[in-house]
Design an enzyme around this catalytic site. Structure first.
Site, PDB file in Angstrom:
ATOM      1  N   SER A  85      78.386  21.330 -13.077  1.00  0.00           N
ATOM      2  CA  SER A  85      77.175  22.072 -12.681  1.00  0.00           C
ATOM      3  C   SER A  85      77.443  23.449 -12.079  1.00  0.00           C
ATOM      4  O   SER A  85      76.516  24.244 -11.946  1.00  0.00           O
ATOM      5  CB  SER A  85      76.356  21.254 -11.694  1.00  0.00           C
ATOM      6  OG  SER A  85      75.708  20.219 -12.370  1.00  0.00           O
TER       7      SER A  85
ATOM      8  N   LYS B 158      76.279  26.267 -14.080  1.00  0.00           N
ATOM      9  CA  LYS B 158      74.846  26.617 -14.136  1.00  0.00           C
ATOM     10  C   LYS B 158      74.565  27.963 -13.480  1.00  0.00           C
ATOM     11  O   LYS B 158      73.649  28.679 -13.876  1.00  0.00           O
ATOM     12  CB  LYS B 158      74.007  25.522 -13.467  1.00  0.00           C
ATOM     13  CG  LYS B 158      74.057  24.181 -14.189  1.00  0.00           C
ATOM     14  CD  LYS B 158      73.414  23.087 -13.343  1.00  0.00           C
ATOM     15  CE  LYS B 158      73.400  21.742 -14.064  1.00  0.00           C
ATOM     16  NZ  LYS B 158      72.939  20.649 -13.193  1.00  0.00           N
TER      17      LYS B 158
ATOM     18  N   TYR C 172      71.563  20.301  -4.753  1.00  0.00           N
ATOM     19  CA  TYR C 172      70.451  19.442  -5.177  1.00  0.00           C
ATOM     20  C   TYR C 172      69.630  18.964  -3.989  1.00  0.00           C
ATOM     21  O   TYR C 172      69.312  19.744  -3.119  1.00  0.00           O
ATOM     22  CB  TYR C 172      70.979  18.260  -6.017  1.00  0.00           C
ATOM     23  CG  TYR C 172      71.796  18.754  -7.166  1.00  0.00           C
ATOM     24  CD1 TYR C 172      71.177  19.410  -8.224  1.00  0.00           C
ATOM     25  CD2 TYR C 172      73.178  18.639  -7.177  1.00  0.00           C
ATOM     26  CE1 TYR C 172      71.921  19.912  -9.278  1.00  0.00           C
ATOM     27  CE2 TYR C 172      73.920  19.123  -8.233  1.00  0.00           C
ATOM     28  CZ  TYR C 172      73.287  19.762  -9.272  1.00  0.00           C
ATOM     29  OH  TYR C 172      74.019  20.257 -10.300  1.00  0.00           O
TER      30      TYR C 172
ATOM     31  N   VAL D 252      79.850  17.755 -10.586  1.00  0.00           N
ATOM     32  CA  VAL D 252      80.276  16.340 -10.507  1.00  0.00           C
ATOM     33  C   VAL D 252      81.765  16.100 -10.727  1.00  0.00           C
ATOM     34  O   VAL D 252      82.249  14.990 -10.530  1.00  0.00           O
ATOM     35  CB  VAL D 252      79.506  15.389 -11.462  1.00  0.00           C
ATOM     36  CG1 VAL D 252      78.172  14.998 -10.913  1.00  0.00           C
ATOM     37  CG2 VAL D 252      79.438  15.921 -12.859  1.00  0.00           C
TER      38      VAL D 252
HETATM   39  O1  DON Z   1      74.870  17.591 -17.193  1.00  0.00           O
HETATM   40  C1  DON Z   1      75.561  16.894 -16.449  1.00  0.00           C
HETATM   41  O2  DON Z   1      75.165  15.807 -16.030  1.00  0.00           O
HETATM   42  C2  DON Z   1      76.914  17.396 -16.033  1.00  0.00           C
HETATM   43  N1  DON Z   1      77.537  18.134 -17.101  1.00  0.00           N
HETATM   44  C3  DON Z   1      76.816  18.284 -14.824  1.00  0.00           C
HETATM   45  C4  DON Z   1      76.139  17.624 -13.651  1.00  0.00           C
HETATM   46  C5  DON Z   1      76.678  18.066 -12.342  1.00  0.00           C
HETATM   47  O3  DON Z   1      77.741  18.603 -12.219  1.00  0.00           O
HETATM   48  C6  DON Z   1      75.857  17.713 -11.150  1.00  0.00           C
HETATM   49  N2  DON Z   1      76.513  18.182  -9.928  1.00  0.00           N
HETATM   50  N3  DON Z   1      76.776  17.800  -8.901  1.00  0.00           N
END
Ligand code: DON
Length: 309
Positions: free
Chosen positions: A65, A68, A245, A263
């Site tokens: 994330s 992003k 978040y 993540v």
């Molecule tokens: O889209 C997803 O679920 C992952 N590629 C990224 C999510 C993520 O990193 C959430 N962060 N804490």
């Protein structure tokens, strides 16, 4: 100049590392399960080009994330603020990063912000280029420029693993396609998004990217402008309001800096005019943020008065 390992920073890492046992590595993307939950490392880059670090800073991890924030910057450069925010909102959700619920509750349907998965997928949809390959190369080149490292690449293994298991992200895309937020092939968009999330680097690269945001879009040693100051400002604002978040409010109180988690256990920090920060600690709390990484930031913030507030 090589990054100097710092005894003081190491003490903070040792303290924060005690918390890794309360977290667990992400498993919904199968390839991320391989991470060692006990890892914790940090690098801090200052505007004069000096760097301090602690922990095993050679370890690589995927952006997830954190990417992003970078695609938001590129979409703002490509399409302008007005266009971007016609499709994606400005508001925190209070929901988990992959939640679908607010998409249905808002009329007309629109992801509430660019940091949740729905919003990030809509932002990646805006990245310009002639093909998926071309658009990915634009994202990767932008990341390399921000990190000052042309060797940054992506992990094919992690991208494939996420692509094959992204059923929730697929449903977010189909929902958004039905509502006219995106209009491209969902499989192609997911291919691009999972590659973007799988871009891989170490803490040093991440800290250098944080420094560019901290310095309003300019790489301070070369004085090269990589993004307009206005774009860096918008990105940092979302890092404060939505970067962790549904833990962003508590993070603002306890740490008080623009930061964004992923993540994989990475956290980027951009302390305005002071430094860029890169952390890797793959054991996560229940909200998907690096548990020891958050502790490390809390200790640093208290010790060195980092809070902006
Ligand atoms: O889209 C997803 O679920 C992952 N590629 C990224 C999510 C993520 O990193 C959430 N962060 N804490």
């Amino acid at each position: 100049m090589p990054c100097q390992s710092s005894e003081k920073l190491n003490e903070v890492v040792i303290e924060a590392k005690k918390f890794t046992k309360y977290g667990k590595v992400a498993d919904y993307i199968p390839a991320l399960k391989k991470a060692n939950p006990n890892d914790l490392s940090v690098a801090i880059y200052q505007p004069d080009g000096t760097c301090i670090s602690a922990g095993d800073i050679k370890k690589k991890f995927t952006l997830q994330s954190i990417s992003k924030v970078i695609t938001l910057a590129l979409a703002l450069i490509d399409c302008g603020e007005k266009f971007v925010f016609k499709k994606v909102g400005y508001e925190p959700t209070g929901d988990p990063f992959n939640s679908i619920v607010k998409l249905e509750l808002n009329n007309p349907s629109k992801p509430l912000n660019p940091m949740i998965n729905a919003g990030a997928l809509a932002v990646t949809h805006m990245i310009k280029g002639h093909s998926i390959e071309d658009r990915f190369i634009r994202i990767l080149t932008f990341v390399q420029e921000l990190a000052g490292n042309s060797n940054v690449a992506y992990s094919q293994e992690v991208a494939k693993s996420e692509f094959e298991s992204s059923f929730l992200n697929r449903s977010l895309c189909y929902f958004m396609k039905q509502h006219g937020i995106i209009n491209e092939d969902v499989e192609e968009l997911l291919d691009l998004y999972t590659k973007q999330c799988a871009i891989e680097m170490d803490c040093l690269d991440l800290a250098r990217i944080g420094l560019v945001f901290a310095m309003n879009g300019v790489e301070p040693t070369t004085k090269k402008r990589i993004m307009p100051a206005e774009v860096a400002r918008i990105c940092k604002t979302f890092m404060v309001t939505c970067g962790m978040y549904n833990a962003s409010g508590e993070f603002a109180v306890r740490v008080g800096i623009p930061a964004k988690s992923g993540v994989s256990g990475g956290i980027i920090g951009a302390i305005p005019h002071r430094f860029g920060l890169g952390i890797f600690g793959p054991a996560l709390d229940e909200k998907g943020n690096s548990i020891a990484g958050l502790k490390l930031l809390e200790i640093l913030s208290t010790k060195y008065s980092l809070s902006m507030f």
